[in-house]
Write a protein that holds these residues in place. Structure first.
Motif, PDB file in Angstrom:
ATOM      1  N   PRO A  18      20.082 -11.514  -5.282  1.00  0.00           N
ATOM      2  CA  PRO A  18      19.617 -12.650  -4.471  1.00  0.00           C
ATOM      3  C   PRO A  18      19.041 -12.185  -3.134  1.00  0.00           C
ATOM      4  O   PRO A  18      19.410 -11.132  -2.607  1.00  0.00           O
ATOM      5  CB  PRO A  18      20.897 -13.477  -4.276  1.00  0.00           C
ATOM      6  CG  PRO A  18      21.764 -13.108  -5.446  1.00  0.00           C
ATOM      7  CD  PRO A  18      21.490 -11.655  -5.687  1.00  0.00           C
ATOM      8  N   VAL A  19      18.117 -12.967  -2.606  1.00  0.00           N
ATOM      9  CA  VAL A  19      17.461 -12.635  -1.346  1.00  0.00           C
ATOM     10  C   VAL A  19      17.959 -13.591  -0.261  1.00  0.00           C
ATOM     11  O   VAL A  19      17.902 -14.818  -0.418  1.00  0.00           O
ATOM     12  CB  VAL A  19      15.929 -12.750  -1.473  1.00  0.00           C
ATOM     13  CG1 VAL A  19      15.260 -12.417  -0.147  1.00  0.00           C
ATOM     14  CG2 VAL A  19      15.426 -11.817  -2.574  1.00  0.00           C
ATOM     15  N   LYS A  20      18.434 -13.023   0.844  1.00  0.00           N
ATOM     16  CA  LYS A  20      18.900 -13.843   1.957  1.00  0.00           C
ATOM     17  C   LYS A  20      17.747 -14.131   2.909  1.00  0.00           C
ATOM     18  O   LYS A  20      17.028 -13.220   3.320  1.00  0.00           O
ATOM     19  CB  LYS A  20      20.031 -13.130   2.699  1.00  0.00           C
ATOM     20  CG  LYS A  20      21.299 -12.961   1.863  1.00  0.00           C
ATOM     21  CD  LYS A  20      22.413 -12.308   2.663  1.00  0.00           C
ATOM     22  CE  LYS A  20      23.680 -12.163   1.831  1.00  0.00           C
ATOM     23  NZ  LYS A  20      24.787 -11.540   2.619  1.00  0.00           N
ATOM     24  N   THR A  21      17.557 -15.409   3.228  1.00  0.00           N
ATOM     25  CA  THR A  21      16.506 -15.824   4.154  1.00  0.00           C
ATOM     26  C   THR A  21      17.117 -16.706   5.236  1.00  0.00           C
ATOM     27  O   THR A  21      18.302 -17.064   5.180  1.00  0.00           O
ATOM     28  CB  THR A  21      15.406 -16.609   3.416  1.00  0.00           C
ATOM     29  OG1 THR A  21      15.930 -17.893   3.013  1.00  0.00           O
ATOM     30  CG2 THR A  21      14.922 -15.855   2.191  1.00  0.00           C
ATOM     31  N   ASP A  22      16.286 -17.074   6.209  1.00  0.00           N
ATOM     32  CA  ASP A  22      16.762 -17.956   7.282  1.00  0.00           C
ATOM     33  C   ASP A  22      17.129 -19.335   6.746  1.00  0.00           C
ATOM     34  O   ASP A  22      17.891 -20.080   7.375  1.00  0.00           O
ATOM     35  CB  ASP A  22      15.680 -18.101   8.360  1.00  0.00           C
ATOM     36  CG  ASP A  22      15.433 -16.792   9.095  1.00  0.00           C
ATOM     37  OD1 ASP A  22      16.329 -15.927   9.060  1.00  0.00           O
ATOM     38  OD2 ASP A  22      14.335 -16.636   9.675  1.00  0.00           O
ATOM     39  N   ASP A  23      16.562 -19.685   5.582  1.00  0.00           N
ATOM     40  CA  ASP A  23      16.837 -20.996   4.991  1.00  0.00           C
ATOM     41  C   ASP A  23      17.936 -20.952   3.943  1.00  0.00           C
ATOM     42  O   ASP A  23      18.203 -21.955   3.271  1.00  0.00           O
ATOM     43  CB  ASP A  23      15.551 -21.550   4.347  1.00  0.00           C
ATOM     44  CG  ASP A  23      14.445 -21.762   5.366  1.00  0.00           C
ATOM     45  OD1 ASP A  23      14.766 -22.187   6.495  1.00  0.00           O
ATOM     46  OD2 ASP A  23      13.271 -21.498   5.040  1.00  0.00           O
ATOM     47  N   GLY A  24      18.562 -19.798   3.783  1.00  0.00           N
ATOM     48  CA  GLY A  24      19.628 -19.682   2.799  1.00  0.00           C
ATOM     49  C   GLY A  24      19.370 -18.551   1.824  1.00  0.00           C
ATOM     50  O   GLY A  24      18.426 -17.776   1.976  1.00  0.00           O
ATOM     51  N   THR A  25      20.198 -18.451   0.812  1.00  0.00           N
ATOM     52  CA  THR A  25      20.097 -17.398  -0.188  1.00  0.00           C
ATOM     53  C   THR A  25      19.269 -17.879  -1.372  1.00  0.00           C
ATOM     54  O   THR A  25      19.542 -18.933  -1.946  1.00  0.00           O
ATOM     55  CB  THR A  25      21.489 -16.961  -0.661  1.00  0.00           C
ATOM     56  OG1 THR A  25      22.238 -16.476   0.461  1.00  0.00           O
ATOM     57  CG2 THR A  25      21.381 -15.858  -1.706  1.00  0.00           C
ATOM     58  N   ILE A  26      18.267 -17.096  -1.743  1.00  0.00           N
ATOM     59  CA  ILE A  26      17.394 -17.432  -2.861  1.00  0.00           C
ATOM     60  C   ILE A  26      17.882 -16.700  -4.104  1.00  0.00           C
ATOM     61  O   ILE A  26      18.034 -15.472  -4.094  1.00  0.00           O
ATOM     62  CB  ILE A  26      15.929 -17.035  -2.574  1.00  0.00           C
ATOM     63  CG1 ILE A  26      15.461 -17.651  -1.254  1.00  0.00           C
ATOM     64  CG2 ILE A  26      15.031 -17.451  -3.727  1.00  0.00           C
ATOM     65  CD1 ILE A  26      15.467 -19.149  -1.233  1.00  0.00           C
ATOM     66  N   THR A  27      18.145 -17.441  -5.166  1.00  0.00           N
ATOM     67  CA  THR A  27      18.661 -16.842  -6.397  1.00  0.00           C
ATOM     68  C   THR A  27      17.638 -16.846  -7.528  1.00  0.00           C
ATOM     69  O   THR A  27      17.849 -16.193  -8.553  1.00  0.00           O
ATOM     70  CB  THR A  27      19.923 -17.590  -6.870  1.00  0.00           C
ATOM     71  OG1 THR A  27      19.592 -18.976  -7.094  1.00  0.00           O
ATOM     72  CG2 THR A  27      21.021 -17.493  -5.814  1.00  0.00           C
ATOM     73  N   GLU A  28      16.535 -17.579  -7.377  1.00  0.00           N
ATOM     74  CA  GLU A  28      15.500 -17.626  -8.401  1.00  0.00           C
ATOM     75  C   GLU A  28      14.122 -17.439  -7.764  1.00  0.00           C
ATOM     76  O   GLU A  28      13.912 -17.799  -6.603  1.00  0.00           O
ATOM     77  CB  GLU A  28      15.519 -18.957  -9.167  1.00  0.00           C
ATOM     78  CG  GLU A  28      16.736 -19.136 -10.056  1.00  0.00           C
ATOM     79  CD  GLU A  28      16.628 -20.394 -10.915  1.00  0.00           C
ATOM     80  OE1 GLU A  28      15.774 -21.255 -10.583  1.00  0.00           O
ATOM     81  OE2 GLU A  28      17.373 -20.509 -11.897  1.00  0.00           O
ATOM     82  N   ALA A  29      13.185 -16.869  -8.530  1.00  0.00           N
ATOM     83  CA  ALA A  29      11.825 -16.670  -8.036  1.00  0.00           C
ATOM     84  C   ALA A  29      10.859 -16.694  -9.212  1.00  0.00           C
ATOM     85  O   ALA A  29      11.257 -16.515 -10.368  1.00  0.00           O
ATOM     86  CB  ALA A  29      11.706 -15.344  -7.286  1.00  0.00           C
ATOM     87  N   ALA A  30       9.594 -16.942  -8.913  1.00  0.00           N
ATOM     88  CA  ALA A  30       8.570 -16.969  -9.959  1.00  0.00           C
ATOM     89  C   ALA A  30       8.406 -15.579 -10.563  1.00  0.00           C
ATOM     90  O   ALA A  30       8.347 -14.574  -9.850  1.00  0.00           O
ATOM     91  CB  ALA A  30       7.249 -17.454  -9.378  1.00  0.00           C
ATOM     92  N   SER A  31       8.333 -15.525 -11.885  1.00  0.00           N
ATOM     93  CA  SER A  31       8.159 -14.249 -12.580  1.00  0.00           C
ATOM     94  C   SER A  31       6.867 -14.211 -13.397  1.00  0.00           C
ATOM     95  O   SER A  31       6.416 -13.124 -13.777  1.00  0.00           O
ATOM     96  CB  SER A  31       9.338 -13.986 -13.515  1.00  0.00           C
ATOM     97  OG  SER A  31       9.481 -15.040 -14.458  1.00  0.00           O
TER      98      SER A  31
END
Length: 248
Positions: A96-109
């Motif tokens: 997962p990627v941590k950002t200022d808006d929270g943790t991202i667990t999914e992304a476009a593939s």
């Protein structure tokens, strides 16, 4: 005796220039991403995937672009394209990627465009907006499949080895440069990785978009100059042929 020699020289120059122009066209007739570089961690930008049609008779009817998930592109949005329907496939991230808006667990593939048509000799730009690019990689590789109306699929998936010539079917590559203000001694990225997210040492500073715009302008002027030169040589050769004396 001089005019036959001039004739041969003029025809030779035209053929040589035409060969150069043809080679230049072939070298650029593959799927590319524009701009060619962005700053690492850049936010709220647009990537354009340019897809040329290289076939003389068949049309391009489907384009699939695979986005790296080891260094994911976050917040992907696809611009509506006349005649085309876009489908965005997402996948769960292993890290997962941590950002200022929270943790991202999914992304476009993957993004697949269908329903449209790119005719012979044409091209199409497919625009993709992003929310944020990764800041831990030196480049992003977007493997692409291009399907034609005759059922043939061209796989733009090859990655050039360091120092090697460009492969026959290269994948579009986006270079990620150090962000503005980053130290000049920033350590290079890790060794190249597979799965579409190849890392390499990034070079250069400043605004990547401005540099790419300059490169695009230079390439455009160079292509235009080459075309004008070919036309000039052709005109000179025709003039020589028309003015040579007829045999009695």
């Amino acid at each position: 005796m001089r005019r036959p020699a001039l004739r041969r020289a003029g025809l030779g120059a035209v053929l040589a220039a035409a060969a150069v122009l043809a080679a230049a066209g072939a070298a650029s007739a593959h799927v590319t991403v524009h701009p060619e570089s962005y700053a690492r961690g850049a936010a709220d930008g647009v990537l354009a995937f340019r897809v040329p049609n290289e076939d003389d008779t068949a049309s391009t009817t489907e384009v699939q672009v695979f986005l790296p998930t080891d260094h994911p592109v976050l917040g992907v949005l696809v611009r509506p394209q006349d005649g085309w329907t876009a489908k965005v496939t997402t996948t769960r991230l292993r890290t997962p990627v941590k950002t200022d808006d929270g943790t991202i667990t999914e992304a476009a593939s993957e993004i697949t465009w269908t329903g449209g048509k790119i005719g012979p000799g044409g091209y199409e730009d497919f625009d993709v907006a992003f929310g944020q690019l990764p800041d831990d990689s030196g480049r992003l590789t977007f493997k692409t499949l291009q399907t034609y109306s005759d059922g043939r699929t061209v796989r733009w998936i090859e990655e050039a080895a360091s120092g090697a010539d460009e492969p026959e079917n290269p994948a579009p590559v986006l270079e990620l440069t150090p962000a503005a203000g980053a130290g000049a001694t920033e350590a290079p990225s890790a060794a190249p990785e597979s799965a579409g997210g190849t890392d390499a040492a990034a070079t250069g500073t400043g605004t990547a978009q401005a540099a790419d715009a300059g490169d695009s302008t230079a390439r455009g002027l160079g292509a235009a100059g080459l075309a004008v030169g070919v036309l000039g040589l052709a005109a000179a050769a025709l003039a020589v042929l028309r003015t040579r004396p007829k045999r009695s």
